[in-house]
Every structure is written in C-alpha cells, then in structure tokens.
Motif scaffolding. Structure first.
Motif, PDB file in Angstrom:
ATOM      1  N   PHE A   5       0.828  -1.206   0.000  1.00  0.00           N
ATOM      2  CA  PHE A   5       0.000   0.000   0.000  1.00  0.00           C
ATOM      3  C   PHE A   5       0.865   1.260   0.000  1.00  0.00           C
ATOM      4  CE2 PHE A   5      -1.889   3.457   2.504  1.00  0.00           C
ATOM      5  CZ  PHE A   5      -2.961   3.777   1.685  1.00  0.00           C
ATOM      6  N   PHE A   6       1.831   1.337   0.912  1.00  0.00           N
ATOM      7  CA  PHE A   6       2.640   2.545   1.005  1.00  0.00           C
ATOM      8  C   PHE A   6       3.576   2.711  -0.198  1.00  0.00           C
ATOM      9  CE2 PHE A   6       1.364   2.608   5.486  1.00  0.00           C
ATOM     10  CZ  PHE A   6       0.965   3.930   5.563  1.00  0.00           C
ATOM     11  N   SER A   7       4.088   1.617  -0.743  1.00  0.00           N
ATOM     12  CA  SER A   7       4.938   1.763  -1.924  1.00  0.00           C
ATOM     13  C   SER A   7       4.112   2.223  -3.122  1.00  0.00           C
ATOM     14  CB  SER A   7       5.688   0.469  -2.226  1.00  0.00           C
ATOM     15  OG  SER A   7       4.805  -0.582  -2.529  1.00  0.00           O
ATOM     16  N   LEU A  31      14.426  14.536 -17.960  1.00  0.00           N
ATOM     17  CA  LEU A  31      14.431  13.628 -16.819  1.00  0.00           C
ATOM     18  C   LEU A  31      13.034  13.186 -16.400  1.00  0.00           C
ATOM     19  CD1 LEU A  31      17.159  15.164 -14.479  1.00  0.00           C
ATOM     20  CD2 LEU A  31      17.291  13.087 -15.839  1.00  0.00           C
ATOM     21  N   SER A  32      12.007  13.947 -16.762  1.00  0.00           N
ATOM     22  CA  SER A  32      10.660  13.584 -16.315  1.00  0.00           C
ATOM     23  C   SER A  32      10.241  12.219 -16.861  1.00  0.00           C
ATOM     24  CB  SER A  32       9.645  14.653 -16.708  1.00  0.00           C
ATOM     25  OG  SER A  32       9.539  14.759 -18.101  1.00  0.00           O
ATOM     26  N   ASN A  33      10.599  11.913 -18.098  1.00  0.00           N
ATOM     27  CA  ASN A  33      10.292  10.583 -18.647  1.00  0.00           C
ATOM     28  C   ASN A  33      11.048   9.485 -17.909  1.00  0.00           C
ATOM     29  OD1 ASN A  33       8.556  11.611 -20.561  1.00  0.00           O
ATOM     30  ND2 ASN A  33      10.128  11.760 -22.131  1.00  0.00           N
ATOM     31  N   ALA A  34      12.314   9.717 -17.633  1.00  0.00           N
ATOM     32  CA  ALA A  34      13.106   8.723 -16.911  1.00  0.00           C
ATOM     33  C   ALA A  34      12.575   8.541 -15.493  1.00  0.00           C
ATOM     34  CB  ALA A  34      14.571   9.137 -16.883  1.00  0.00           C
ATOM     35  N   PHE A  35      12.212   9.637 -14.821  1.00  0.00           N
ATOM     36  CA  PHE A  35      11.641   9.540 -13.478  1.00  0.00           C
ATOM     37  C   PHE A  35      10.346   8.746 -13.501  1.00  0.00           C
ATOM     38  CE2 PHE A  35      13.578  13.764 -11.754  1.00  0.00           C
ATOM     39  CZ  PHE A  35      14.803  13.141 -11.625  1.00  0.00           C
ATOM     40  N   ALA A  36       9.472   9.064 -14.434  1.00  0.00           N
ATOM     41  CA  ALA A  36       8.183   8.375 -14.528  1.00  0.00           C
ATOM     42  C   ALA A  36       8.380   6.897 -14.869  1.00  0.00           C
ATOM     43  CB  ALA A  36       7.301   9.051 -15.572  1.00  0.00           C
ATOM     44  N   PHE A  37       9.343   6.618 -15.714  1.00  0.00           N
ATOM     45  CA  PHE A  37       9.592   5.247 -16.114  1.00  0.00           C
ATOM     46  C   PHE A  37      10.193   4.430 -14.969  1.00  0.00           C
ATOM     47  CE2 PHE A  37      11.626   1.959 -18.810  1.00  0.00           C
ATOM     48  CZ  PHE A  37      10.510   1.582 -19.514  1.00  0.00           C
ATOM     49  N   ALA A  38      10.880   5.096 -14.062  1.00  0.00           N
ATOM     50  CA  ALA A  38      11.522   4.413 -12.938  1.00  0.00           C
ATOM     51  C   ALA A  38      10.599   4.233 -11.736  1.00  0.00           C
ATOM     52  CB  ALA A  38      12.773   5.180 -12.528  1.00  0.00           C
ATOM     53  N   VAL A  39       9.388   4.757 -11.797  1.00  0.00           N
ATOM     54  CA  VAL A  39       8.444   4.661 -10.673  1.00  0.00           C
ATOM     55  C   VAL A  39       8.176   3.221 -10.232  1.00  0.00           C
ATOM     56  CG1 VAL A  39       6.002   5.025 -10.092  1.00  0.00           C
ATOM     57  CG2 VAL A  39       7.372   6.912 -10.917  1.00  0.00           C
ATOM     58  N   PRO A  40       8.047   2.258 -11.144  1.00  0.00           N
ATOM     59  CA  PRO A  40       7.813   0.878 -10.674  1.00  0.00           C
ATOM     60  C   PRO A  40       8.913   0.361  -9.752  1.00  0.00           C
ATOM     61  CG  PRO A  40       7.477   1.016 -13.036  1.00  0.00           C
ATOM     62  CD  PRO A  40       8.005   2.340 -12.599  1.00  0.00           C
ATOM     63  N   MET A  41      10.087   0.971  -9.839  1.00  0.00           N
ATOM     64  CA  MET A  41      11.190   0.532  -8.981  1.00  0.00           C
ATOM     65  C   MET A  41      10.877   0.719  -7.508  1.00  0.00           C
ATOM     66  SD  MET A  41      13.234  -0.759 -11.031  1.00  0.00           S
ATOM     67  CE  MET A  41      14.404  -1.139  -9.781  1.00  0.00           C
ATOM     68  N   ILE A  42      10.081   1.714  -7.164  1.00  0.00           N
ATOM     69  CA  ILE A  42       9.722   1.936  -5.765  1.00  0.00           C
ATOM     70  C   ILE A  42       8.996   0.715  -5.219  1.00  0.00           C
ATOM     71  CG2 ILE A  42       8.320   3.346  -4.203  1.00  0.00           C
ATOM     72  CD1 ILE A  42       8.866   5.710  -6.155  1.00  0.00           C
ATOM     73  N   ILE A  43       8.037   0.220  -5.982  1.00  0.00           N
ATOM     74  CA  ILE A  43       7.266  -0.948  -5.563  1.00  0.00           C
ATOM     75  C   ILE A  43       8.157  -2.186  -5.528  1.00  0.00           C
ATOM     76  CG2 ILE A  43       5.307  -2.427  -6.154  1.00  0.00           C
ATOM     77  CD1 ILE A  43       4.165   0.144  -7.594  1.00  0.00           C
ATOM     78  N   LEU A  44       8.928  -2.381  -6.594  1.00  0.00           N
ATOM     79  CA  LEU A  44       9.773  -3.572  -6.666  1.00  0.00           C
ATOM     80  C   LEU A  44      10.818  -3.600  -5.559  1.00  0.00           C
ATOM     81  CD1 LEU A  44      10.262  -3.718 -10.538  1.00  0.00           C
ATOM     82  CD2 LEU A  44       8.800  -5.188  -9.144  1.00  0.00           C
ATOM     83  N   TYR A  91      15.228   3.973 -22.997  1.00  0.00           N
ATOM     84  CA  TYR A  91      15.840   3.853 -21.672  1.00  0.00           C
ATOM     85  C   TYR A  91      16.231   2.403 -21.433  1.00  0.00           C
ATOM     86  CZ  TYR A  91      13.773   8.435 -21.222  1.00  0.00           C
ATOM     87  OH  TYR A  91      13.430   9.733 -21.433  1.00  0.00           O
ATOM     88  N   VAL A  92      17.131   1.892 -22.260  1.00  0.00           N
ATOM     89  CA  VAL A  92      17.483   0.481 -22.245  1.00  0.00           C
ATOM     90  C   VAL A  92      17.996   0.031 -20.879  1.00  0.00           C
ATOM     91  CG1 VAL A  92      19.799   0.883 -23.179  1.00  0.00           C
ATOM     92  CG2 VAL A  92      18.719  -1.337 -23.466  1.00  0.00           C
ATOM     93  N   TYR A  93      18.768   0.851 -20.219  1.00  0.00           N
ATOM     94  CA  TYR A  93      19.344   0.433 -18.944  1.00  0.00           C
ATOM     95  C   TYR A  93      18.288   0.399 -17.849  1.00  0.00           C
ATOM     96  CZ  TYR A  93      23.536   1.034 -21.620  1.00  0.00           C
ATOM     97  OH  TYR A  93      24.477   0.924 -22.598  1.00  0.00           O
ATOM     98  N   ILE A  94      17.324   1.295 -17.923  1.00  0.00           N
ATOM     99  CA  ILE A  94      16.215   1.238 -16.971  1.00  0.00           C
ATOM    100  C   ILE A  94      15.367   0.002 -17.256  1.00  0.00           C
ATOM    101  CG2 ILE A  94      14.111   2.382 -16.165  1.00  0.00           C
ATOM    102  CD1 ILE A  94      15.499   5.044 -16.598  1.00  0.00           C
ATOM    103  N   ASP A  95      15.114  -0.288 -18.526  1.00  0.00           N
ATOM    104  CA  ASP A  95      14.370  -1.497 -18.897  1.00  0.00           C
ATOM    105  C   ASP A  95      15.030  -2.735 -18.297  1.00  0.00           C
ATOM    106  OD1 ASP A  95      12.658   0.003 -20.459  1.00  0.00           O
ATOM    107  OD2 ASP A  95      13.647  -0.505 -22.351  1.00  0.00           O
ATOM    108  N   ILE A  96      16.321  -2.843 -18.503  1.00  0.00           N
ATOM    109  CA  ILE A  96      17.061  -4.008 -18.026  1.00  0.00           C
ATOM    110  C   ILE A  96      17.006  -4.084 -16.504  1.00  0.00           C
ATOM    111  CG2 ILE A  96      19.409  -4.929 -17.775  1.00  0.00           C
ATOM    112  CD1 ILE A  96      19.868  -4.108 -20.703  1.00  0.00           C
ATOM    113  N   TYR A  97      17.158  -2.953 -15.838  1.00  0.00           N
ATOM    114  CA  TYR A  97      17.140  -2.958 -14.383  1.00  0.00           C
ATOM    115  C   TYR A  97      15.754  -3.309 -13.844  1.00  0.00           C
ATOM    116  CZ  TYR A  97      18.828  -1.725  -9.754  1.00  0.00           C
ATOM    117  OH  TYR A  97      19.208  -1.783  -8.450  1.00  0.00           O
ATOM    118  N   VAL A  98      14.702  -2.823 -14.492  1.00  0.00           N
ATOM    119  CA  VAL A  98      13.333  -3.169 -14.061  1.00  0.00           C
ATOM    120  C   VAL A  98      13.091  -4.666 -14.238  1.00  0.00           C
ATOM    121  CG1 VAL A  98      10.880  -2.874 -14.608  1.00  0.00           C
ATOM    122  CG2 VAL A  98      12.349  -0.871 -14.419  1.00  0.00           C
TER     123      VAL A  98
END
Length: 178
Positions: A5-7, A31-44, A91-98
């Motif tokens: 819930f909190f994540s 950076l706004s696209n990269a920030f938005a794309f990285a949001v799932p990382m908070i949950i993960l 954002y290939v590196y973000i894709d790979i990290y996700v």
C-alpha cells in the motif's frame, strides 16, 4: 499489504511530481520521462527489501544475500551481455534494471514462501497494525534519513551540474570508497 500500500502511494506521488521535479529542481525536462519510467522501482525495491529482511529473520543468510544483492546484479549482467539494445525502449538500462528487479521479486517471494512455510501453517498470534506502526515508525524514519543523506551529494550536484558531471562524480566516489 502495508508495504504494498505505502509503496503504491509513494509511487503515485513520485509519478505526479516527476515532471515538476525534473523541470523546476533539476532544470532538465528530459528527466521527467526517466523519473516516470523508474516509478515501478519503488514498488519492486520495497517488495525485495521486505522479503529479504523477512528471510534474514528466519536466519537464512545465504538466501538473504542472494536476494539482496546477487540476483539483481546477475540478471542485469546477463541481460546486458545479450546485447539486444534494438528491442528495448530509449531507456534500455532502466528497462534491463526493471526486468532484473522483477526477476528478483519473483525469486524473493518463492524463497520466502519456502523458508517461512507460511502456506503450511495457520497464524496463531498476530500483532496489531497499531503496535506494528508504533514499533517500526522510528526505524522507518531512521532508514529514510539514511537513504536521503546517502544520496544528498548526488541530488545536490545534479541540481547545479550536468548529468555527465554527476555520473563522473558517482563513479569516482565508488572507486574512492573501494
């Protein structure tokens, strides 16, 4: 349930603030696209940490280290070695990290289910949510402050300098710590 819930809540807030922070704090609209794309990382990352710490509580230290460091690095290195940049987004590196984090979450849940044997037992004594928050809130504040303080140098530098400067600084810092 509480961690999820909190994540999710923090992810929604971060998603909403991604464009504002990119433009007004970091002076870089890209950076706004990269920030938005990285949001799932908070949950993960929240789920990974929750399961890793639960496994450490069962004194399964080898499993803890597999989840908390080895698996993400291994999957990331494996995906990078495949050299299939053309099928990823910009954002290939973000894709790979996700993807690596998703694999780690699945692994963490499987190991946690195996180590906890929660599917084979019924819970007898449960702690109230209020008592859980009372005991864990100070630890959450301390952990949050440690996370912020550990990243403050890069955050401040990124406000005043380019991404290249921040990247060079981050690498130089890791090498100096080594």
């Amino acid at each position: 349930k509480i961690v999820l819930f909190f994540s999710l809540l923090i992810s929604v807030v971060f998603l909403y603030l991604s464009e504002i922070s990119a433009i007004y704090i970091f002076n870089n609209a890209r950076l706004s696209n990269a920030f938005a794309f990285a949001v799932p990382m908070i949950i993960l990352l929240s789920l990974i940490q929750f399961h890793a710490e639960a496994i450490r509580g069962y004194k399964k230290i080898a499993h803890y280290f597999i989840i908390n460091g080895i698996s993400t690095s291994f999957v990331t290195a494996l995906l990078l070695s495949l050299n299939i940049d053309h099928i990823w987004s910009n954002y290939v590196y973000i894709d790979i990290y996700v993807i690596a984090q998703c694999a780690t979450v699945v692994l963490a849940i499987i190991i946690w289910l195996k180590d906890s044997k929660i599917l084979n037992h019924t819970l007898k004594n449960t702690i109230s949510t209020k008592k859980l928050f009372e005991s864990s809130f100070p630890i959450m504040i301390a952990g949050s402050m440690t996370l912020i303080m550990g990243s403050m140098d890069k955050i401040m530098l990124s406000i005043f300098k380019s991404e290249t400067d921040v990247g060079i600084y981050a690498i130089a810092l890791k090498l100096s710590l080594l």
